[in-house]
Design a protein around this motif. Sequence first.
Motif, PDB file in Angstrom:
ATOM      1  N   GLY A   1      -4.934 -19.343   4.029  1.00  0.00           N
ATOM      2  CA  GLY A   1      -4.024 -20.378   3.563  1.00  0.00           C
ATOM      3  C   GLY A   1      -2.579 -19.934   3.632  1.00  0.00           C
ATOM      4  O   GLY A   1      -2.245 -18.868   4.166  1.00  0.00           O
ATOM      5  N   PHE A   2      -1.714 -20.725   3.068  1.00  0.00           N
ATOM      6  CA  PHE A   2      -0.271 -20.505   3.155  1.00  0.00           C
ATOM      7  C   PHE A   2       0.148 -19.188   2.491  1.00  0.00           C
ATOM      8  O   PHE A   2       0.561 -18.222   3.157  1.00  0.00           O
ATOM      9  N   ILE A   3       0.019 -19.111   1.184  1.00  0.00           N
ATOM     10  CA  ILE A   3       0.459 -17.906   0.488  1.00  0.00           C
ATOM     11  C   ILE A   3      -0.454 -16.727   0.810  1.00  0.00           C
ATOM     12  O   ILE A   3       0.012 -15.603   1.015  1.00  0.00           O
ATOM     13  N   GLY A   4      -1.756 -16.979   0.894  1.00  0.00           N
ATOM     14  CA  GLY A   4      -2.695 -15.903   1.181  1.00  0.00           C
ATOM     15  C   GLY A   4      -2.429 -15.205   2.502  1.00  0.00           C
ATOM     16  O   GLY A   4      -2.482 -13.974   2.600  1.00  0.00           O
TER      17      GLY A   4
ATOM     18  N   LEU B   1       0.637  -7.047   3.038  1.00  0.00           N
ATOM     19  CA  LEU B   1      -0.282  -5.937   2.786  1.00  0.00           C
ATOM     20  C   LEU B   1      -0.434  -5.061   4.022  1.00  0.00           C
ATOM     21  O   LEU B   1      -0.398  -3.828   3.942  1.00  0.00           O
ATOM     22  N   GLU B   2      -0.605  -5.696   5.177  1.00  0.00           N
ATOM     23  CA  GLU B   2      -0.764  -4.954   6.422  1.00  0.00           C
ATOM     24  C   GLU B   2       0.487  -4.147   6.744  1.00  0.00           C
ATOM     25  O   GLU B   2       0.406  -2.972   7.133  1.00  0.00           O
ATOM     26  N   ALA B   3       1.660  -4.750   6.555  1.00  0.00           N
ATOM     27  CA  ALA B   3       2.911  -4.063   6.857  1.00  0.00           C
ATOM     28  C   ALA B   3       3.106  -2.834   5.974  1.00  0.00           C
ATOM     29  O   ALA B   3       3.737  -1.855   6.392  1.00  0.00           O
ATOM     30  N   ARG B   4       2.536  -2.856   4.756  1.00  0.00           N
ATOM     31  CA  ARG B   4       2.678  -1.716   3.837  1.00  0.00           C
ATOM     32  C   ARG B   4       1.539  -0.711   3.981  1.00  0.00           C
ATOM     33  O   ARG B   4       1.476   0.269   3.238  1.00  0.00           O
ATOM     34  N   GLY B   5       0.610  -0.973   4.916  1.00  0.00           N
ATOM     35  CA  GLY B   5      -0.464  -0.023   5.160  1.00  0.00           C
ATOM     36  C   GLY B   5      -1.664  -0.151   4.251  1.00  0.00           C
ATOM     37  O   GLY B   5      -2.512   0.749   4.206  1.00  0.00           O
TER      38      GLY B   5
ATOM     39  N   ILE C   1       7.756 -14.253  -2.902  1.00  0.00           N
ATOM     40  CA  ILE C   1       6.465 -14.280  -3.586  1.00  0.00           C
ATOM     41  C   ILE C   1       5.642 -13.057  -3.199  1.00  0.00           C
ATOM     42  O   ILE C   1       5.046 -12.380  -4.042  1.00  0.00           O
ATOM     43  N   VAL C   2       5.589 -12.781  -1.901  1.00  0.00           N
ATOM     44  CA  VAL C   2       4.806 -11.653  -1.392  1.00  0.00           C
ATOM     45  C   VAL C   2       5.310 -10.336  -1.975  1.00  0.00           C
ATOM     46  O   VAL C   2       4.512  -9.484  -2.398  1.00  0.00           O
ATOM     47  N   GLN C   3       6.620 -10.157  -2.014  1.00  0.00           N
ATOM     48  CA  GLN C   3       7.178  -8.900  -2.515  1.00  0.00           C
ATOM     49  C   GLN C   3       6.832  -8.682  -3.985  1.00  0.00           C
ATOM     50  O   GLN C   3       6.568  -7.546  -4.407  1.00  0.00           O
ATOM     51  N   VAL C   4       6.808  -9.747  -4.762  1.00  0.00           N
ATOM     52  CA  VAL C   4       6.428  -9.603  -6.170  1.00  0.00           C
ATOM     53  C   VAL C   4       4.962  -9.197  -6.277  1.00  0.00           C
ATOM     54  O   VAL C   4       4.613  -8.282  -7.052  1.00  0.00           O
ATOM     55  N   MET C   5       4.086  -9.831  -5.519  1.00  0.00           N
ATOM     56  CA  MET C   5       2.669  -9.494  -5.606  1.00  0.00           C
ATOM     57  C   MET C   5       2.400  -8.068  -5.137  1.00  0.00           C
ATOM     58  O   MET C   5       1.572  -7.351  -5.724  1.00  0.00           O
ATOM     59  N   LEU C   6       3.088  -7.625  -4.099  1.00  0.00           N
ATOM     60  CA  LEU C   6       2.941  -6.242  -3.649  1.00  0.00           C
ATOM     61  C   LEU C   6       3.430  -5.275  -4.729  1.00  0.00           C
ATOM     62  O   LEU C   6       2.844  -4.202  -4.930  1.00  0.00           O
ATOM     63  N   TRP C   7       4.503  -5.658  -5.404  1.00  0.00           N
ATOM     64  CA  TRP C   7       5.020  -4.816  -6.479  1.00  0.00           C
ATOM     65  C   TRP C   7       3.981  -4.652  -7.584  1.00  0.00           C
ATOM     66  O   TRP C   7       3.785  -3.539  -8.106  1.00  0.00           O
ATOM     67  N   PHE C   8       3.290  -5.719  -7.942  1.00  0.00           N
ATOM     68  CA  PHE C   8       2.260  -5.618  -8.976  1.00  0.00           C
ATOM     69  C   PHE C   8       1.091  -4.749  -8.509  1.00  0.00           C
ATOM     70  O   PHE C   8       0.485  -4.030  -9.311  1.00  0.00           O
ATOM     71  N   LEU C   9       0.773  -4.813  -7.236  1.00  0.00           N
ATOM     72  CA  LEU C   9      -0.306  -3.977  -6.711  1.00  0.00           C
ATOM     73  C   LEU C   9       0.067  -2.506  -6.761  1.00  0.00           C
ATOM     74  O   LEU C   9      -0.765  -1.646  -7.087  1.00  0.00           O
ATOM     75  N   GLU C  10       1.311  -2.201  -6.441  1.00  0.00           N
ATOM     76  CA  GLU C  10       1.749  -0.817  -6.258  1.00  0.00           C
ATOM     77  C   GLU C  10       2.383  -0.190  -7.497  1.00  0.00           C
ATOM     78  O   GLU C  10       2.650   1.013  -7.521  1.00  0.00           O
TER      79      GLU C  10
END
Length: 328
Positions: A9-12, A19-23, A229-238
């Motif tokens: 989907g859009f956000i997914g 995620l891929e760009a950050r490895g 949006i993506v950067q915030v979600m990656l931040w929560f993951l990391e």
Amino acid sequence: MIIVTGGAGFIGSNLLAGLEARGHGPLVVVDFLGHGDKWRNIAKRSLADVVAPAALPPLLDRHASNITAIFHMGAISATTETNADLIVATNIRLTLDLWDWCTCHEVPFFYASSAATYGDGREGFDDTFSSPALARLRPLNPYGWSKHMVDRRLCTLVEAGRPTPPRWAGFKFFNVYGPNETHKDSMRSVVHQIHPIARQGEAFALFKSHHPDYADGGQRRDFIWVEDIVQVMLWFLETPAPSGLYNLGTGTARSFADLASAVYRALGQEPRITYRDMPETLRPRYQYFTEARMDKLREAGYRQPFTALEEGVRRYIQDYLEQDDPFR
């Protein structure tokens, strides 16, 4: 292994790219692809698997020891959907089941809530995670209600001291725009809807206002560029950020007239805007104003600035919609 439901989907799909760009990986998509071009949203990604939602339970059982996080973006996201039973099965039941699974297997869990939970905004846009605060909200449609019910149920469990995933967050997405939304049809962002009209040099018709406090085109929303949006979600993951429910907007409401003007100017044109009546069926459920309170996210430690509307629209138009391949 990271599982992204609604990954095509859009956000997914934008999250997958981040995620891929950050490895991060391996990456698994859980989604329906159908007969259209939705598959193109994930065609550039290196994926470990793509499975239908019905295949998710055996996938979880098979890879339980290898799953490092689940991002649950999958949902019926149409605010006009009226089949409440379908919404319950898709938006509520699956979210609660994944919460339980991540709790049992100690896997971080991140899920999509929505600004639609705030209804007409009379109670404000404060993402306080408490039963009294959530109980005051009145969503205007079944989609918003489904997201709100999940938020309230999880709040009840947390307040009761019940076990939770080791790290978790719910994200109240405001009005997101960006690449990979073609498949959303009438639920595409207004940027995507305006673009083909504007590039032909024609006028785009926004909804008239049927509220005395707002001029035509003066309805205001918190529009946010999907990469933010993506950067915030990656931040929560990391980052070991505090678990909880968080608004995800820019904190600044802008008018639809501003948005439309940004599209025309990204194409090197002067804005050409007209107005049409809003469908009567939509009027009782229409949000005239949304603006995220972003204090909580900032207090949690997120420091990155959010992209200004004009810059986000420019990137979307010039880097994607004006390209031969508009998919990320």
